[in-house]
Design a protein around this motif. Structure first.
Motif, PDB file in Angstrom:
ATOM      1  N   LEU A   1      -1.811  -5.324 -13.452  1.00  0.00           N
ATOM      2  CA  LEU A   1      -2.442  -4.981 -12.174  1.00  0.00           C
ATOM      3  C   LEU A   1      -3.331  -3.750 -12.306  1.00  0.00           C
ATOM      4  O   LEU A   1      -4.414  -3.675 -11.719  1.00  0.00           O
ATOM      5  N   ASP A   2      -2.858  -2.779 -13.080  1.00  0.00           N
ATOM      6  CA  ASP A   2      -3.616  -1.547 -13.279  1.00  0.00           C
ATOM      7  C   ASP A   2      -4.958  -1.839 -13.931  1.00  0.00           C
ATOM      8  O   ASP A   2      -6.013  -1.359 -13.481  1.00  0.00           O
TER       9      ASP A   2
ATOM     10  N   PRO B   1       0.803  -1.226   0.000  1.00  0.00           N
ATOM     11  CA  PRO B   1       0.000   0.000   0.000  1.00  0.00           C
ATOM     12  C   PRO B   1       0.835   1.275   0.000  1.00  0.00           C
ATOM     13  O   PRO B   1       0.338   2.336  -0.366  1.00  0.00           O
ATOM     14  N   ALA B   2       2.103   1.193   0.428  1.00  0.00           N
ATOM     15  CA  ALA B   2       2.967   2.371   0.414  1.00  0.00           C
ATOM     16  C   ALA B   2       3.507   2.596  -0.999  1.00  0.00           C
ATOM     17  O   ALA B   2       3.890   1.638  -1.675  1.00  0.00           O
ATOM     18  N   PRO B   3       3.543   3.845  -1.483  1.00  0.00           N
ATOM     19  CA  PRO B   3       4.058   4.118  -2.827  1.00  0.00           C
ATOM     20  C   PRO B   3       5.504   3.638  -2.991  1.00  0.00           C
ATOM     21  O   PRO B   3       6.339   3.811  -2.106  1.00  0.00           O
ATOM     22  N   THR B   4       5.762   3.015  -4.124  1.00  0.00           N
ATOM     23  CA  THR B   4       7.091   2.479  -4.449  1.00  0.00           C
ATOM     24  C   THR B   4       7.520   3.018  -5.799  1.00  0.00           C
ATOM     25  O   THR B   4       6.724   3.059  -6.740  1.00  0.00           O
ATOM     26  N   ALA B   5       8.777   3.404  -5.904  1.00  0.00           N
ATOM     27  CA  ALA B   5       9.296   3.899  -7.181  1.00  0.00           C
ATOM     28  C   ALA B   5       9.466   2.743  -8.150  1.00  0.00           C
ATOM     29  O   ALA B   5       9.936   1.661  -7.769  1.00  0.00           O
ATOM     30  N   ILE B   6       9.081   2.967  -9.400  1.00  0.00           N
ATOM     31  CA  ILE B   6       9.216   1.922 -10.414  1.00  0.00           C
ATOM     32  C   ILE B   6      10.679   1.528 -10.589  1.00  0.00           C
ATOM     33  O   ILE B   6      11.002   0.341 -10.780  1.00  0.00           O
TER      34      ILE B   6
ATOM     35  N   PRO C   1       0.073   6.956  -7.470  1.00  0.00           N
ATOM     36  CA  PRO C   1      -0.077   8.194  -6.692  1.00  0.00           C
ATOM     37  C   PRO C   1       0.784   9.350  -7.151  1.00  0.00           C
ATOM     38  O   PRO C   1       0.582  10.484  -6.698  1.00  0.00           O
ATOM     39  N   GLY C   2       1.726   9.105  -8.026  1.00  0.00           N
ATOM     40  CA  GLY C   2       2.586  10.188  -8.494  1.00  0.00           C
ATOM     41  C   GLY C   2       3.468   9.721  -9.620  1.00  0.00           C
ATOM     42  O   GLY C   2       3.452   8.541  -9.995  1.00  0.00           O
TER      43      GLY C   2
ATOM     44  N   VAL D   1       4.084   3.713  -7.717  1.00  0.00           N
ATOM     45  CA  VAL D   1       2.946   2.788  -7.778  1.00  0.00           C
ATOM     46  C   VAL D   1       2.700   2.215  -6.398  1.00  0.00           C
ATOM     47  O   VAL D   1       3.598   2.181  -5.548  1.00  0.00           O
ATOM     48  N   ALA D   2       1.473   1.762  -6.160  1.00  0.00           N
ATOM     49  CA  ALA D   2       1.112   1.130  -4.882  1.00  0.00           C
ATOM     50  C   ALA D   2       0.019   0.106  -5.153  1.00  0.00           C
ATOM     51  O   ALA D   2      -0.803   0.269  -6.070  1.00  0.00           O
TER      52      ALA D   2
END
Length: 393
Positions: free
Chosen positions: A376-377, A350-355, A385-386, A390-391
């Protein structure tokens, strides 16, 4: 004031010639425009996902064909809902009846400052004069319950900016937005809708909205009849700031939507300007805080022009690769191996992760990571989120 400037930046045509015959200033053939419309109106496909699909598959037609398979791999039983060709044609016909059209990312009438945003809309519904959208823009936003002094000042800087060759962009709201639009009708103004073009808001600004459409331009990324919701206004605000080289906040309370626009502008790398106000007026609380945080203080339009003028003539390039003729399409990206998919998904949460971190930590190729994220999308299991974040839902 500086002398009147006519500098503007035309869109760069980066696409290969199309046999179907794009019109002057257009990148897409009529068939491709329909495919783009169908793809961006597809369930779970936002601007970032759209761009990834186009860049992965070489075009919207190939991406549309791949959607059911991608969604199934992502864990969805049924394919995402996609408009039929007839539904897309009906939306385009309705736009035409309303004297509007769709402008694609990278085309001549697509605002040049908007092109390099990670979430730039692939298509904008536009009603009005295309040449207004090609000029350099400044956003002017502020309180809906604006003071008389605030409205007067917004009109003053809008007129001065217009006299110097700048186009004013805002959100067509009451108060500061309306004052800025009214003062820039003769020199160039752009209004951005939160809903579709057939759902103007607020209703009491209908006369102003019609004037902006007649003398300037009104734009929306939403379907024609989309009713604006509360969550659509921040989305609208990112377009106001994204079209502009800088955003001026005239009056804003501490919890104002105008501060959202200012925050988005800063995140997009735009200049943020604020007009100081009395500490006794709650409508100045937000602007005074922006000044404390480093926004440029504005007392007249020259303060804005001095900062933004050096930025002219540097058109950003689109992050969306151009459509290619079908003969030039490469093979469809291969399905990642089961163990590669498992490693990528395990790293998500659930926490945003950089690709970039997903690529590094999974040991997978960039293309493999992008395909899994697309799966997944489209299955409705991913948030973006930015930029490059991705999360997992």
């Amino acid at each position: 004031m500086a002398a009147k400037r006519t500098t503007g930046t035309k869109g760069q045509n980066t696409a290969s010639p199309q046999k179907a015959g794009p019109g002057k200033g257009e990148l897409l053939s009529p068939e491709q425009r329909l495919d783009w419309l169908r793809l961006i109106r597809t369930e779970n496909v936002g601007p970032r996902t759209f761009r990834t699909l186009i860049n992965q598959f070489g075009g919207a037609a190939a991406a549309l064909e791949a959607l059911p398979t991608l969604a199934r791999r992502g864990g969805r039983l049924l394919p995402p809902q996609t408009p039929t060709r007839a539904e897309a044609e009906a939306e385009m016909a309705a736009l035409a009846r309303g004297k509007a059209r769709l402008v694609a990312l990278g085309e001549q009438d697509y605002p040049f400052a908007l092109r390099n945003l990670d979430d730039a809309p692939p298509l904008l519904a536009v009603r009005g004069r295309g040449e207004v959208l090609r000029g350099p823009m400044v956003g002017i936003v502020g309180a809906r319950n604006a003071s008389a002094a605030g409205r007067t000042f917004a009109q003053k800087i809008a007129r001065e900016l217009g006299a110097d060759g700048w186009v004013v962009v805002s959100g067509l709201a009451r108060g500061i937005d309306a004052a800025a639009h009214e003062a820039s009708l003769e020199t160039g103004t752009v209004g951005v809708f939160a809903g579709g073009l057939a759902r103007p808001y607020p209703p009491e600004n209908m006369k102003l909205i019609e004037s902006v459409a007649d003398k300037g331009a009104i734009v929306s990324e939403m379907p024609l009849t989309w009713e604006p919701r509360a969550r659509d206004f921040p989305r609208r605000n990112r377009l106001v700031s994204g079209m502009a080289l800088g955003v001026v906040v005239v009056e804003a309370a501490e919890r104002s939507g105008s501060l959202i626009t200012a925050r988005l502008a800063a995140e997009q790398g735009r200049e943020v300007f604020a007009v100081p106000g009395s500490p006794l007026d709650p409508r100045a609380g937000g602007t005074n805080r922006l000044l404390k945080q480093g926004a440029t203080l504005v007392t007249d339009a020259a303060d804005i022009i001095e900062v933004l003028a050096p930025l002219l003539g540097r058109p950003p390039e689109s992050r969306l690769e151009a459509e290619q003729p079908p003969a030039d399409h490469g093979p469809e990206p291969a399905e990642p191996a089961a163990d590669a998919r498992a490693r990528i998904i395990e790293l998500l949460g659930p926490a945003p992760t950089a690709i970039d971190d997903l690529v590094r930590l999974s040991g997978c190729a960039v293309a493999e990571v992008q395909i899994v994220l697309l799966e997944l999308d489209l299955a409705g299991r991913l948030d973006r989120p930015g930029p490059a974040l991705v999360a997992l839902r």
